[in-house]
Design an enzyme around this catalytic site. Structure first.
Site, PDB file in Angstrom:
ATOM      1  N   ARG A  44       0.831  -1.213   0.000  1.00 51.52           N
ATOM      2  CA  ARG A  44       0.000   0.000   0.000  1.00 51.52           C
ATOM      3  C   ARG A  44       0.863   1.260   0.000  1.00 51.52           C
ATOM      4  O   ARG A  44       0.473   2.281   0.580  1.00 51.52           O
ATOM      5  CB  ARG A  44      -0.952   0.026   1.196  1.00 51.52           C
ATOM      6  CG  ARG A  44      -2.013  -1.069   1.170  1.00 51.52           C
ATOM      7  CD  ARG A  44      -2.928  -0.947   2.369  1.00 51.52           C
ATOM      8  NE  ARG A  44      -3.871  -2.046   2.442  1.00 51.52           N
ATOM      9  CZ  ARG A  44      -4.461  -2.461   3.561  1.00 51.52           C
ATOM     10  NH1 ARG A  44      -4.200  -1.861   4.715  1.00 51.52           N
ATOM     11  NH2 ARG A  44      -5.323  -3.463   3.547  1.00 51.52           N
TER      12      ARG A  44
ATOM     13  N   ARG B 274      -3.830   6.051   0.567  1.00 54.11           N
ATOM     14  CA  ARG B 274      -4.520   7.160   1.237  1.00 54.11           C
ATOM     15  C   ARG B 274      -3.651   7.978   2.189  1.00 54.11           C
ATOM     16  O   ARG B 274      -4.045   9.074   2.589  1.00 54.11           O
ATOM     17  CB  ARG B 274      -5.726   6.609   2.003  1.00 54.11           C
ATOM     18  CG  ARG B 274      -6.842   6.127   1.102  1.00 54.11           C
ATOM     19  CD  ARG B 274      -7.951   5.481   1.916  1.00 54.11           C
ATOM     20  NE  ARG B 274      -7.510   4.240   2.522  1.00 54.11           N
ATOM     21  CZ  ARG B 274      -8.217   3.567   3.433  1.00 54.11           C
ATOM     22  NH1 ARG B 274      -9.372   4.053   3.856  1.00 54.11           N
ATOM     23  NH2 ARG B 274      -7.764   2.432   3.921  1.00 54.11           N
TER      24      ARG B 274
ATOM     25  N   ARG C   5      -8.240  11.483  -5.622  1.00 55.22           N
ATOM     26  CA  ARG C   5      -9.525  10.880  -5.262  1.00 55.22           C
ATOM     27  C   ARG C   5     -10.642  11.910  -5.085  1.00 55.22           C
ATOM     28  O   ARG C   5     -11.813  11.537  -5.064  1.00 55.22           O
ATOM     29  CB  ARG C   5      -9.353  10.078  -3.965  1.00 55.22           C
ATOM     30  CG  ARG C   5      -8.599   8.787  -4.153  1.00 55.22           C
ATOM     31  CD  ARG C   5      -9.507   7.681  -4.708  1.00 55.22           C
ATOM     32  NE  ARG C   5     -10.354   7.141  -3.637  1.00 55.22           N
ATOM     33  CZ  ARG C   5     -11.654   7.311  -3.541  1.00 55.22           C
ATOM     34  NH1 ARG C   5     -12.315   8.001  -4.448  1.00 55.22           N
ATOM     35  NH2 ARG C   5     -12.330   6.780  -2.533  1.00 55.22           N
TER      36      ARG C   5
ATOM     37  N   ASP D 279      -6.631  -3.184  -7.093  1.00 53.28           N
ATOM     38  CA  ASP D 279      -7.283  -3.746  -5.919  1.00 53.28           C
ATOM     39  C   ASP D 279      -7.508  -5.230  -6.138  1.00 53.28           C
ATOM     40  O   ASP D 279      -7.748  -5.659  -7.273  1.00 53.28           O
ATOM     41  CB  ASP D 279      -8.635  -3.055  -5.666  1.00 53.28           C
ATOM     42  CG  ASP D 279      -9.203  -3.399  -4.308  1.00 53.28           C
ATOM     43  OD1 ASP D 279      -9.990  -4.379  -4.224  1.00 53.28           O
ATOM     44  OD2 ASP D 279      -8.875  -2.728  -3.322  1.00 53.28           O
TER      45      ASP D 279
ATOM     46  N   TYR E  48     -14.636 -12.608   0.637  1.00 50.48           N
ATOM     47  CA  TYR E  48     -15.287 -11.340   0.296  1.00 50.48           C
ATOM     48  C   TYR E  48     -16.550 -11.590  -0.532  1.00 50.48           C
ATOM     49  O   TYR E  48     -17.587 -10.937  -0.333  1.00 50.48           O
ATOM     50  CB  TYR E  48     -14.338 -10.463  -0.513  1.00 50.48           C
ATOM     51  CG  TYR E  48     -13.433  -9.589   0.327  1.00 50.48           C
ATOM     52  CD1 TYR E  48     -13.954  -8.531   1.071  1.00 50.48           C
ATOM     53  CD2 TYR E  48     -12.062  -9.800   0.357  1.00 50.48           C
ATOM     54  CE1 TYR E  48     -13.132  -7.717   1.830  1.00 50.48           C
ATOM     55  CE2 TYR E  48     -11.222  -8.994   1.106  1.00 50.48           C
ATOM     56  CZ  TYR E  48     -11.764  -7.947   1.843  1.00 50.48           C
ATOM     57  OH  TYR E  48     -10.946  -7.144   2.595  1.00 50.48           O
TER      58      TYR E  48
END
Length: 386
Positions: A43, A47, A56, A94, A175
Site C-alpha cells: 500500500r 490514502r 480521489r 485492488d 469477500y
C-alpha cells in the site's frame, strides 16, 4: 522518470521497455547475495499520501483502478516523493477486480470499505458468475490493468522493477460470500463445512482466473508478482491445508510454467503454522511475513524444511517483511531503532524489507521516509559486518 503523467498520453507498447537501472529487488528475490536489502511497502501508493487524496477528490476509487493513466500516476507518486529510497513499484489496483471480472458488483463505501450488493450466499448463486459462460475472457475483462502496467513500465523509465499482484482464492471467496469485511467470516466458513464441494469449485474457479490474470500481467510489463492471502490466519492449520494451500500452489505452478524466472511472493497473513508448507509445497520465491512472527524463527523453520525435503530439488526461499505498520506512528528514534532490530533479525541475506502489512491512512508520509532511510543504513551495515 516523468514528473507528471499527461492523462491523454499513455503508452501501451509492450515491445520496447526501458532498461532496468535498479535490479536489487529482483536479484534478492531470486536468492542472490546483494549489497543491501531492497525495500518497498505494501500500500505504498494510497490514502496516506496527500497527492493520492487529491486524485480521489474527483475520481472514485475503481475509476482510478480502471483508468490506465490515473493508475500510473498513483503508482508513481511514492517513487517521486521518496526518489531512490524505494526499490520497487507496485501497480495501483485492488484485489477485488477479480470478483468484478467474474460478474459481481463491488462498491467502495466511505467509512465501510468494500461492499458487494449481491454476494454469493448459497451454492446456487455460483450460476451468477460469468467466468464459465461462453465468451468470457480474463484478458478482455481486466485489460485496463494490463494497459496500466504497460504504461507504468514506460513511465518508470527503468527506475525500479514493477510488481503486479492478485488476491488469493480463499480471501476473494470470503469477500464474495460475506459481501465485505467480517470479524468472523461465518458465512464464508459455512461454505467450507456445509457446502464443501461448492467451496472447492469456487476456489478453483477463482484460482484459474487469478493465474490467467498474473500471466497477463507479466506479458503486459510486470517484472515480479505477489499473491495476497490476507485472511489466511482466519483458517486453522487443517482448513488452510485444504482450502488455501492447494490453490496458492496451483497459481504459482501455472505462472511458473509460463514464466519460470519471474519472482513470485506469497503473503499468507497470520498463517505462521504454514511456513514449512509454503516453502516446500509451492513454487513461491519469497514468503512475506506479518509482524507477529520472529524473523529468526521463520528463517530457521524455512531453512530446516527446505533442507529436509525429499520431493524435489533443494531451493532457497527469501523472506519479506515485517515491521509492525503502527511503529510508523511513533517518533523517528523509535522507527530507526525498531527498523534496525528488524534488519538484524532477518540477517544479512535473503531479505526484502517491508512492513508486516500495508501503509495506513493515518501514517505521516515523512515517517515512511524515516523507515526507508533506516533500512538502507541498517541493511548496508549488516552486509559490511558479514
Amino acid at each position: 522518470m516523468a514528473d507528471a503523467i499527461d492523462l491523454a498520453n499513455v503508452n501501451f507498447d509492450t515491445t520496447s521497455f526501458p532498461a532496468l537501472k535498479n535490479d536489487l529487488y529482483l536479484r534478492t528475490a531470486r536468492g542472490e547475495e546483494t549489497e543491501r536489502a531492497p525495500v518497498w511497502c505494501m500500500r505504498q501508493a494510497g490514502r496516506y499520501l496527500p497527492e493520492f487524496r487529491a486524485i480521489r477528490v474527483e475520481n472514485k476509487f475503481f475509476k482510478v483502478c480502471r483508468t490506465p493513466a490515473l493508475a500510473t500516476e498513483v503508482t508513481l507518486q511514492p517513487l517521486r516523493r521518496y526518489a531512490t529510497l524505494l526499490d520497487a513499484a507496485i501497480i495501483f489496483c485492488d484485489i477485488l477486480v477479480i470478483p468484478q471480472a467474474m460478474g459481481l458488483e463491488v462498491q467502495l463505501v466511505p467509512g465501510k470499505g468494500p461492499h458487494f450488493p449481491e454476494p454469493l450466499r448459497t451454492p446456487d448463486d455460483l450460476a451468477r458468475l460469468v467466468d464459465l459462460k461462453p465468451g468470457f475472457s480474463v484478458d478482455a475483462e481486466l485489460d485496463y490493468l494490463y494497459k496500466a502496467l504497460t504504461n507504468t513500465r514506460h513511465a518508470l523509465d527503468g527506475q525500479v522493477p514493477l510488481l503486479g499482484f492478485v488476491g488469493a482464492p480463499w480471501t476473494l471467496m470470503a469477500y464474495m460470500i460475506e459481501g465485505g469485511g467480517s470479524k468472523t467470516l461465518a458465512l464464508a466458513k459455512t461454505w467450507l463445512f456445509a457446502h464443501r464441494s461448492a467451496a472447492h469449485e469456487l476456489l478453483a474457479r477463482v484460482a484459474d482466473v487469478a493465474a490467467q490474470f498474473l500471466i497477463g500481467q507479466v506479458r503486459s510489463g510486470a517484472q515480479a508478482l505477489q499473491v495476497f492471502e490476507s485472511w489466511a490466519g482466519e483458517l486453522g492449520p487443517q482448513d488452510f491445508t485444504e482450502f488455501s494451500l492447494p490453490y496458492l500452489a496451483l497459481i504459482a505452478a501455472r505462472v511458473k510454467a509460463v514464466f519460470p524466472d519471474v519472482p513470485m511472493t506469497v503473503f499468507a497473513r497470520g498463517a505462521h503454522y504454514a511456513l514449512e508448507q509454503l516453502a516446500t509445497d509451492t513454487l513461491y520465491d519469497v514468503i512475506s511475513l506479518d509482524w507477529t512472527i520472529d524473523p529468526r524463527a521463520a528463517r530457521r523453520r524455512v531453512d530446516t524444511a527446505l533442507a529436509s525435503r525429499t520431493n524435489g530439488v533443494p531451493r532457497s526461499v527469501v523472506l519479506q517483511g515485517n515491521l509492525d505498520p503502527t511503529v510508523l506512528l511513533g517518533d523517528e528514534h523509535v522507527i530507526r531503532e525498531r527498523t534496525a532490530e528488524m534488519c538484524q533479525a532477518f540477517g544479512s541475506s535473503r531479505h526484502i524489507a517491508n512492513l508486516g502489512h500495508g501503509m495506513m491512512p493515518s501514517h505521516d508520509p515523512e515517517r515512511l521516509r524515516v523507515f526507508l532511510e533506516a533500512v538502507h543504513q541498517s541493511s548496508a551495515d549488516l552486509r559490511q559486518q558479514k
